[in-house]
Write a protein that holds these residues in place. Structure first.
Motif, short mmCIF file in Angstrom:
data_model
loop_
_atom_site.label_atom_id
_atom_site.label_comp_id
_atom_site.label_asym_id
_atom_site.label_seq_id
_atom_site.Cartn_x
_atom_site.Cartn_y
_atom_site.Cartn_z
N ILE A 1 -20.73 -22.34 -20.40
CA ILE A 1 -19.67 -23.31 -20.70
C ILE A 1 -19.70 -24.50 -19.75
O ILE A 1 -19.03 -25.51 -19.98
CB ILE A 1 -18.28 -22.64 -20.66
N ILE A 2 -20.51 -24.40 -18.71
CA ILE A 2 -20.63 -25.53 -17.78
C ILE A 2 -21.12 -26.78 -18.49
O ILE A 2 -20.83 -27.92 -18.08
CB ILE A 2 -21.59 -25.16 -16.61
N THR A 3 -21.86 -26.61 -19.58
CA THR A 3 -22.40 -27.75 -20.33
C THR A 3 -21.28 -28.67 -20.80
O THR A 3 -21.45 -29.89 -20.85
CB THR A 3 -23.22 -27.26 -21.53
N ALA A 4 -20.14 -28.08 -21.17
CA ALA A 4 -19.01 -28.89 -21.65
C ALA A 4 -18.40 -29.72 -20.54
O ALA A 4 -17.72 -30.72 -20.80
CB ALA A 4 -17.95 -27.98 -22.27
N ILE A 5 -18.64 -29.34 -19.30
CA ILE A 5 -18.06 -30.04 -18.16
C ILE A 5 -18.93 -31.19 -17.69
O ILE A 5 -18.47 -32.14 -17.06
CB ILE A 5 -17.81 -29.02 -17.01
N VAL A 6 -20.24 -31.15 -18.05
CA VAL A 6 -21.20 -32.15 -17.58
C VAL A 6 -20.73 -33.59 -17.82
O VAL A 6 -20.80 -34.43 -16.91
CB VAL A 6 -22.59 -31.92 -18.21
N ALA B 1 -13.09 -26.85 -29.59
CA ALA B 1 -13.62 -28.17 -29.27
C ALA B 1 -15.07 -28.09 -28.82
O ALA B 1 -15.85 -29.03 -29.03
CB ALA B 1 -12.78 -28.82 -28.17
N MET B 2 -15.43 -26.96 -28.21
CA MET B 2 -16.79 -26.80 -27.72
C MET B 2 -17.79 -26.49 -28.82
O MET B 2 -18.99 -26.44 -28.58
CB MET B 2 -16.85 -25.71 -26.64
N THR B 3 -17.31 -26.28 -30.05
CA THR B 3 -18.22 -25.92 -31.14
C THR B 3 -18.40 -27.04 -32.16
O THR B 3 -18.88 -26.82 -33.27
CB THR B 3 -17.72 -24.66 -31.88
N LYS B 4 -18.00 -28.28 -31.76
CA LYS B 4 -18.16 -29.41 -32.65
C LYS B 4 -18.26 -30.69 -31.83
O LYS B 4 -17.91 -30.69 -30.64
CB LYS B 4 -17.00 -29.50 -33.64
N PRO B 5 -18.74 -31.78 -32.43
CA PRO B 5 -18.85 -33.03 -31.69
C PRO B 5 -17.48 -33.49 -31.19
O PRO B 5 -16.45 -33.26 -31.84
CB PRO B 5 -19.41 -34.02 -32.72
N GLY B 6 -17.47 -34.13 -30.02
CA GLY B 6 -16.22 -34.63 -29.45
C GLY B 6 -16.46 -35.91 -28.68
O GLY B 6 -17.58 -36.40 -28.60
N MET C 1 -20.87 -16.70 -27.83
CA MET C 1 -21.82 -17.47 -27.03
C MET C 1 -23.09 -17.74 -27.83
O MET C 1 -23.69 -16.83 -28.40
CB MET C 1 -22.17 -16.71 -25.75
N GLY C 2 -23.47 -19.00 -27.90
CA GLY C 2 -24.76 -19.32 -28.47
C GLY C 2 -25.83 -19.08 -27.43
O GLY C 2 -25.57 -19.15 -26.22
N ARG C 3 -27.04 -18.81 -27.88
CA ARG C 3 -28.12 -18.50 -26.94
C ARG C 3 -29.39 -19.22 -27.36
O ARG C 3 -29.70 -19.32 -28.54
CB ARG C 3 -28.36 -16.99 -26.87
N THR C 4 -30.12 -19.70 -26.36
CA THR C 4 -31.45 -20.26 -26.59
C THR C 4 -32.40 -19.59 -25.62
O THR C 4 -32.04 -19.36 -24.45
CB THR C 4 -31.47 -21.78 -26.36
N GLN C 5 -33.60 -19.27 -26.09
CA GLN C 5 -34.56 -18.51 -25.30
C GLN C 5 -33.95 -17.21 -24.76
O GLN C 5 -34.25 -16.77 -23.66
CB GLN C 5 -35.14 -19.34 -24.14
N VAL D 1 -24.48 -22.52 -25.16
CA VAL D 1 -23.11 -23.05 -25.29
C VAL D 1 -22.40 -22.28 -26.40
O VAL D 1 -23.04 -21.64 -27.23
CB VAL D 1 -23.13 -24.56 -25.61
N PRO D 2 -21.07 -22.34 -26.42
CA PRO D 2 -20.33 -21.59 -27.43
C PRO D 2 -20.63 -22.04 -28.86
O PRO D 2 -21.01 -23.19 -29.10
CB PRO D 2 -18.86 -21.86 -27.07
N ILE D 3 -20.49 -21.12 -29.79
CA ILE D 3 -20.68 -21.38 -31.22
C ILE D 3 -19.71 -20.48 -31.97
O ILE D 3 -19.30 -19.43 -31.45
CB ILE D 3 -22.14 -21.11 -31.63
N ARG D 4 -19.34 -20.86 -33.17
CA ARG D 4 -18.52 -19.98 -33.99
C ARG D 4 -19.44 -19.06 -34.78
O ARG D 4 -20.47 -19.50 -35.30
CB ARG D 4 -17.61 -20.77 -34.93
N LEU D 5 -19.08 -17.80 -34.86
CA LEU D 5 -19.87 -16.84 -35.63
C LEU D 5 -20.02 -17.33 -37.06
O LEU D 5 -21.07 -17.15 -37.69
CB LEU D 5 -19.23 -15.46 -35.58
N GLY D 6 -18.98 -17.97 -37.58
CA GLY D 6 -19.04 -18.52 -38.93
C GLY D 6 -20.11 -19.59 -39.07
O GLY D 6 -20.73 -19.73 -40.12
N GLN D 7 -20.30 -20.37 -38.00
CA GLN D 7 -21.35 -21.39 -38.04
C GLN D 7 -22.73 -20.76 -38.13
O GLN D 7 -23.61 -21.26 -38.82
CB GLN D 7 -21.26 -22.27 -36.78
#
Length: 473
Positions: free
Chosen positions: A409-414, A459-464, A185-189, A194-200
């Motif tokens: 993950i709701i962000t991906a559904i928006v 798919a949630m960790t890159k542009p689509g 899980m990526g985190r802000t504040q 939204v999800p992120i790859r640890l490698g990223q």
């Protein structure tokens, strides 16, 4: 010590007993007594730099016909001995000293003069053959020698730092590849985003370190411009024209470090912005290293009650009272090094600002702090890589679980159901504890098949491609 253990030397202040076998002289001794500040000696890199400058000056003055071959050769031999590591214990001045570095310069002049006299068959403290000021310091001033020695020392120290940073960059890149399949899980504040790859994440760490490397290279390259030949204030008083032309190329040849004489020697003598720029690049690096350390401490927190997405290598017991506790000691020390460098940068900034008119008298504290920043960063980065970064492992299942349980993950559904409907689902998930996936299906907003495609972890960790059916609503 008895009276026979001393020799008497005199200067404009008066007479003083100097240890009979000492290669330093009266002015060095006065400085040692006046400036017991850090309790430390000068950095060996600056001692060697001073000797290299004195050797080059003797060569240039000899070429100009101002020093006899005999005197020049004795000075060169004495300087070479210091360059090779001898007589360093005779440099007795504290690194922080009043006088804009005069004490350090005279310490070098006296040691080299005494050793040169000895080589020529003379006695220590009797400067009849080679004099500290008239011969060793010929054509020079503390005000061009000392800053040039500081720049040479800095240029000798920084390559090791850059080497360690390159290794850190490679280690971070290696981890970015190793962790590329780890979804977290990526985190802000500090809240789920939204999800992120640890490698990223590790690739981003590598990117900022690579940028720091290039920034440091540019900043320290400017320190190759020196004010040798400037003499006291940049006007070149008492400087022979042949010496003036030859001195910087001679120092480059002796030291193996390519230097360039400043075009405006008055500017180069009074302004120290080059050191501020160099220090600032180290401060920026420190900010980035501490930020990475903060992230590693957070991602490894727990291990039962925190994020626990990664494991840091266990290096030592973490508590004298709590059995089994392991602390993130390497990221902690990396941050402490960073804090110190940031503090050093403030000292360097204020010292450079504090100069008046034709000279800045505060170079000693600039060099002391700049050298410390370089050395501690070099050592800090080395232990950070070897004892932390290289041994990090990922808790794949834990990281995946946190993603699946997150509302983020709701962000991906928006793009597929709209912001308003997504916000209602998010609020309900937070209030009830039910998963976003279940609520979306229950509300009939999307089918399970559609959700599986939308919430594909990678798919949630890159542009689509965003959903197009909203355009028809």
């Amino acid at each position: 010590m008895g009276s026979n253990d001393f020799r008497i030397e005199s200067d404009s202040v008066g007479e003083k007993n100097v240890p009979k076998e000492a290669y330093y002289g009266l002015q060095s001794l006065r400085a040692a007594e006046n400036f017991y500040i850090t309790g430390k000696g000068m950095y060996k890199e600056q001692i060697i730099a001073l000797a290299e400058i004195k050797k080059a000056a003797a060569m240039a003055n000899n070429k100009a016909g101002l020093l006899t071959d005999e005197v020049a050769e004795a000075i060169i031999k004495a300087s070479d001995e210091i360059i090779e590591g001898e007589l360093h214990d005779e440099f007795i001045c504290d690194p922080i000293q009043g006088g804009a570095g005069t004490s350090a310069n005279m310490n070098a002049n006296e040691i080299i003069a005494n050793r040169a006299n000895e080589i020529l068959g003379g006695e220590l403290g009797v400067y009849d053959r080679v004099h500290p000021n008239d011969h060793v310091n010929m054509g020079q001033s503390t005000n061009d020698v000392f800053p040039t020695s500081g720049k040479l020392a800095t240029l000798k120290l920084i390559p090791k730092t850059l080497e360690e940073l390159e290794k850190l960059y490679e280690s971070l890149m290696k981890k970015s590849h190793e962790f590329d399949s780890v979804i977290k899980m990526g985190r802000t504040q500090m809240q789920d985003a939204v999800p992120i790859r640890l490698g990223q994440e590790f690739h981003a760490y590598a990117s900022v370190i690579k940028r720091d490397i290039e920034r440091i290279k540019v900043a320290f390259e400017a320190l190759r411009i020196v004010n040798m030949g400037a003499s006291a204030i940049g006007t070149g008083i008492n400087v022979d024209t042949t010496y003036f032309k030859d001195i910087v190329p001679m120092i480059s040849k002796v030291s193996g470090i390519e230097l360039k004489q400043a075009e405006d020697l008055i500017d180069a003598t009074q302004n120290l912005d080059g050191f501020v720029h160099a220090s600032s690049s180290l401060k920026t690096l420190s900010v980035n290293l501490s930020k990475i350390s903060n992230d590693l401490r957070l991602m490894s927190s727990g291990p039962r009650t925190g994020f626990a997405e990664i494991n840091l290598p266990a290096k030592q017991n973490g508590s004298s009272i709590m059995p089994g506790k392991i602390n993130p000691v390497i990221p902690e020390v990396m941050s402490q090094v960073a804090f110190n460098v940031i503090g050093n940068d403030m000292t360097i900034t204020m010292a450079a600002e504090g100069g008046q008119l034709e000279l800045n008298a505060f170079e000693p504290v600039i060099f002391y702090n700049l050298f410390e920043s370089i050395v501690t960063l070099t050592n800090g980065v080395k232990t950070f890589r070897e004892n932390c970064i290289d041994g990090i492992t990922a808790n794949r299942e834990r990281a995946k679980q946190l993603v699946h349980n997150s509302v983020g993950i709701i962000t991906a559904i928006v793009p597929h159901v709209g912001y308003k409907a997504s916000a209602k689902i998010a609020d309900k998930a937070i209030m009830t504890g039910e998963s976003v996936r279940n609520l979306v299906i229950k509300e009939g907003l999307l089918t399970e098949k559609e959700l599986n495609e939308i919430l594909d972890e990678f798919a949630m960790t890159k542009p689509g491609i965003a959903a197009k059916h909203l355009l028809n609503e």
